[in-house]
Design a protein around this motif. Structure first.
Motif, PDB file in Angstrom:
ATOM      1  N   PRO A 136      28.565 114.417 116.359  1.00  0.00           N
ATOM      2  CA  PRO A 136      29.860 114.722 116.991  1.00  0.00           C
ATOM      3  C   PRO A 136      30.052 114.003 118.322  1.00  0.00           C
ATOM      4  CG  PRO A 136      28.868 116.714 116.128  1.00  0.00           C
ATOM      5  CD  PRO A 136      27.824 115.646 116.018  1.00  0.00           C
ATOM      6  N   PHE A 137      28.988 113.921 119.118  1.00  0.00           N
ATOM      7  CA  PHE A 137      29.059 113.209 120.399  1.00  0.00           C
ATOM      8  C   PHE A 137      29.401 111.736 120.184  1.00  0.00           C
ATOM      9  CE2 PHE A 137      26.439 110.381 123.095  1.00  0.00           C
ATOM     10  CZ  PHE A 137      27.126 110.511 124.295  1.00  0.00           C
ATOM     11  N   ILE A 138      28.721 111.099 119.247  1.00  0.00           N
ATOM     12  CA  ILE A 138      28.944 109.672 118.990  1.00  0.00           C
ATOM     13  C   ILE A 138      30.341 109.434 118.430  1.00  0.00           C
ATOM     14  CG2 ILE A 138      28.181 107.685 117.642  1.00  0.00           C
ATOM     15  CD1 ILE A 138      25.341 108.898 117.715  1.00  0.00           C
ATOM     16  N   LEU A 139      30.735 110.243 117.435  1.00  0.00           N
ATOM     17  CA  LEU A 139      32.043 110.058 116.808  1.00  0.00           C
ATOM     18  C   LEU A 139      33.192 110.312 117.781  1.00  0.00           C
ATOM     19  CD1 LEU A 139      31.562 111.592 113.234  1.00  0.00           C
ATOM     20  CD2 LEU A 139      31.542 109.184 113.933  1.00  0.00           C
ATOM     21  N   CYS A 140      33.053 111.335 118.619  1.00  0.00           N
ATOM     22  CA  CYS A 140      34.117 111.638 119.589  1.00  0.00           C
ATOM     23  C   CYS A 140      34.246 110.515 120.617  1.00  0.00           C
ATOM     24  CB  CYS A 140      33.830 112.958 120.298  1.00  0.00           C
ATOM     25  SG  CYS A 140      34.124 114.407 119.277  1.00  0.00           S
ATOM     26  N   THR A 141      33.108 109.964 121.040  1.00  0.00           N
ATOM     27  CA  THR A 141      33.145 108.845 121.983  1.00  0.00           C
ATOM     28  C   THR A 141      33.856 107.645 121.363  1.00  0.00           C
ATOM     29  OG1 THR A 141      31.057 109.563 122.989  1.00  0.00           O
ATOM     30  CG2 THR A 141      31.753 107.305 123.415  1.00  0.00           C
ATOM     31  N   LEU A 142      33.520 107.341 120.117  1.00  0.00           N
ATOM     32  CA  LEU A 142      34.140 106.212 119.431  1.00  0.00           C
ATOM     33  C   LEU A 142      35.634 106.450 119.196  1.00  0.00           C
ATOM     34  CD1 LEU A 142      31.365 105.400 116.798  1.00  0.00           C
ATOM     35  CD2 LEU A 142      31.769 104.307 119.022  1.00  0.00           C
ATOM     36  N   LEU A 143      35.989 107.696 118.902  1.00  0.00           N
ATOM     37  CA  LEU A 143      37.402 108.016 118.684  1.00  0.00           C
ATOM     38  C   LEU A 143      38.217 107.778 119.950  1.00  0.00           C
ATOM     39  CD1 LEU A 143      39.735 109.163 117.018  1.00  0.00           C
ATOM     40  CD2 LEU A 143      38.997 111.463 117.727  1.00  0.00           C
ATOM     41  N   VAL A 144      37.683 108.197 121.088  1.00  0.00           N
ATOM     42  CA  VAL A 144      38.405 107.996 122.352  1.00  0.00           C
ATOM     43  C   VAL A 144      38.538 106.505 122.656  1.00  0.00           C
ATOM     44  CG1 VAL A 144      38.400 108.435 124.829  1.00  0.00           C
ATOM     45  CG2 VAL A 144      37.690 110.236 123.260  1.00  0.00           C
ATOM     46  N   LEU A 145      37.478 105.739 122.380  1.00  0.00           N
ATOM     47  CA  LEU A 145      37.540 104.293 122.600  1.00  0.00           C
ATOM     48  C   LEU A 145      38.576 103.629 121.694  1.00  0.00           C
ATOM     49  CD1 LEU A 145      33.767 103.323 122.938  1.00  0.00           C
ATOM     50  CD2 LEU A 145      35.464 103.481 124.765  1.00  0.00           C
ATOM     51  N   ALA A 146      38.787 104.211 120.532  1.00  0.00           N
ATOM     52  CA  ALA A 146      39.754 103.647 119.582  1.00  0.00           C
ATOM     53  C   ALA A 146      41.180 104.115 119.850  1.00  0.00           C
ATOM     54  CB  ALA A 146      39.362 104.026 118.152  1.00  0.00           C
ATOM     55  N   LEU A 147      41.357 105.116 120.703  1.00  0.00           N
ATOM     56  CA  LEU A 147      42.689 105.677 120.929  1.00  0.00           C
ATOM     57  C   LEU A 147      43.729 104.659 121.418  1.00  0.00           C
ATOM     58  CD1 LEU A 147      42.143 109.256 122.404  1.00  0.00           C
ATOM     59  CD2 LEU A 147      43.093 108.600 120.179  1.00  0.00           C
ATOM     60  N   PRO A 148      43.375 103.745 122.348  1.00  0.00           N
ATOM     61  CA  PRO A 148      44.400 102.778 122.770  1.00  0.00           C
ATOM     62  C   PRO A 148      44.964 101.967 121.609  1.00  0.00           C
ATOM     63  CG  PRO A 148      42.587 102.779 124.330  1.00  0.00           C
ATOM     64  CD  PRO A 148      42.149 103.630 123.169  1.00  0.00           C
ATOM     65  N   SER A 149      44.101 101.465 120.732  1.00  0.00           N
ATOM     66  CA  SER A 149      44.599 100.679 119.599  1.00  0.00           C
ATOM     67  C   SER A 149      45.323 101.568 118.587  1.00  0.00           C
ATOM     68  CB  SER A 149      43.447  99.935 118.917  1.00  0.00           C
ATOM     69  OG  SER A 149      42.424 100.820 118.511  1.00  0.00           O
ATOM     70  N   LEU A 150      44.843 102.794 118.392  1.00  0.00           N
ATOM     71  CA  LEU A 150      45.526 103.714 117.484  1.00  0.00           C
ATOM     72  C   LEU A 150      46.906 104.088 118.023  1.00  0.00           C
ATOM     73  CD1 LEU A 150      42.584 106.126 116.515  1.00  0.00           C
ATOM     74  CD2 LEU A 150      43.585 104.290 115.134  1.00  0.00           C
ATOM     75  N   THR A 151      46.985 104.249 119.353  1.00  0.00           N
ATOM     76  CA  THR A 151      48.275 104.540 119.980  1.00  0.00           C
ATOM     77  C   THR A 151      49.253 103.391 119.766  1.00  0.00           C
ATOM     78  OG1 THR A 151      47.180 105.870 121.682  1.00  0.00           O
ATOM     79  CG2 THR A 151      49.416 105.122 122.160  1.00  0.00           C
ATOM     80  N   LEU A 152      48.732 102.180 119.843  1.00  0.00           N
ATOM     81  CA  LEU A 152      49.577 101.010 119.635  1.00  0.00           C
ATOM     82  C   LEU A 152      50.085 100.956 118.195  1.00  0.00           C
ATOM     83  CD1 LEU A 152      50.604  98.581 121.239  1.00  0.00           C
ATOM     84  CD2 LEU A 152      48.641  97.292 120.393  1.00  0.00           C
ATOM     85  N   VAL A 153      49.248 101.349 117.252  1.00  0.00           N
ATOM     86  CA  VAL A 153      49.650 101.357 115.843  1.00  0.00           C
ATOM     87  C   VAL A 153      50.761 102.381 115.608  1.00  0.00           C
ATOM     88  CG1 VAL A 153      48.901 101.941 113.508  1.00  0.00           C
ATOM     89  CG2 VAL A 153      47.437 100.540 114.969  1.00  0.00           C
TER      90      VAL A 153
END
Length: 205
Positions: A146-163
């Motif tokens: 959960p720690f690893i996945l949540c960290t990766l999700l937050v890092l991906a949020l800028p690009s996901l927001t752009l999508v």
């Protein structure tokens, strides 16, 4: 490790040049490839550091050391992270490599994600703290997922927001970048303090 115990450390991992890099890459020329490469590199390095820390701490436990000793190691790591964050709070100039992000390549982005998320001072201390904490609690290494996945999700949020939001995101992301640049050290300190309190509770309890 319960999710609420993991969540504060996620914010420590991404506050600062980490989330700023993700935002820059999300607005770069090859943002899809760059963002995916950045998150991929981060996934490998975070998993590697957490696993090594867990294995070393578990080995100490098998040799007869108490959970108190391991919790104390976690506490020291967090204090060091807090001191580093405070000492670098007034750094106004961004790292030189940040100027390359708008024209970054996927290869550069992957290398940046690997090195930044795995070996940046606050990140390596945080990953070590999580791995050591899991070993001290006798938890499975799988509880770090959960720690690893949540960290990766937050890092991906800028690009996901752009999508999702397209043009509106192009206006919002630079504002978010500026806010994080000005206030990331305060966010870091507050979250580290929270986890220090949780670690002290584990020691005293």
């Amino acid at each position: 490790m319960r999710f609420l115990e993991v969540l504060p450390m996620v914010f420590v991992m991404i506050a600062g040049p980490q989330i700023l890099s993700a935002i820059f890459l999300a607005t770069s020329d090859r943002w899809r490839q760059n963002s995916a490469a950045f998150v991929g590199g981060a996934a490998i390095s975070i998993s590697l550091v957490v696993t090594i820390a867990y294995a070393l701490s578990a080995g100490v436990t098998e040799q007869g050391q108490s959970n108190t000793t391991l919790s104390a190691i976690v506490l020291v790591a967090l204090v060091l992270a807090m001191v580093h964050t405070y000492r670098t709070r007034e750094t106004s100039e961004p790292p030189r490599w940040m100027g390359k992000l708008e024209t970054a390549t996927p290869r550069f982005s992957f290398r940046l994600g690997f090195l930044l998320m795995g070996f940046f001072p606050t990140d390596i201390l945080t990953s070590v703290a999580v791995g050591s904490y899991l070993a001290a609690r006798g938890a499975s290494l799988l509880d770090a997922i959960p720690f690893i996945l949540c960290t990766l999700l937050v890092l991906a949020l800028p690009s996901l927001t752009l999508v999702v939001f397209s043009e509106r995101a192009e206006t919002f992301l630079p504002k978010a970048r500026n806010w994080m640049d000005a206030n990331s050290w305060i966010v870091n300190e507050l979250v580290i303090l929270l986890f220090i309190a949780m670690t002290l509770n584990n020691l005293l309890g």
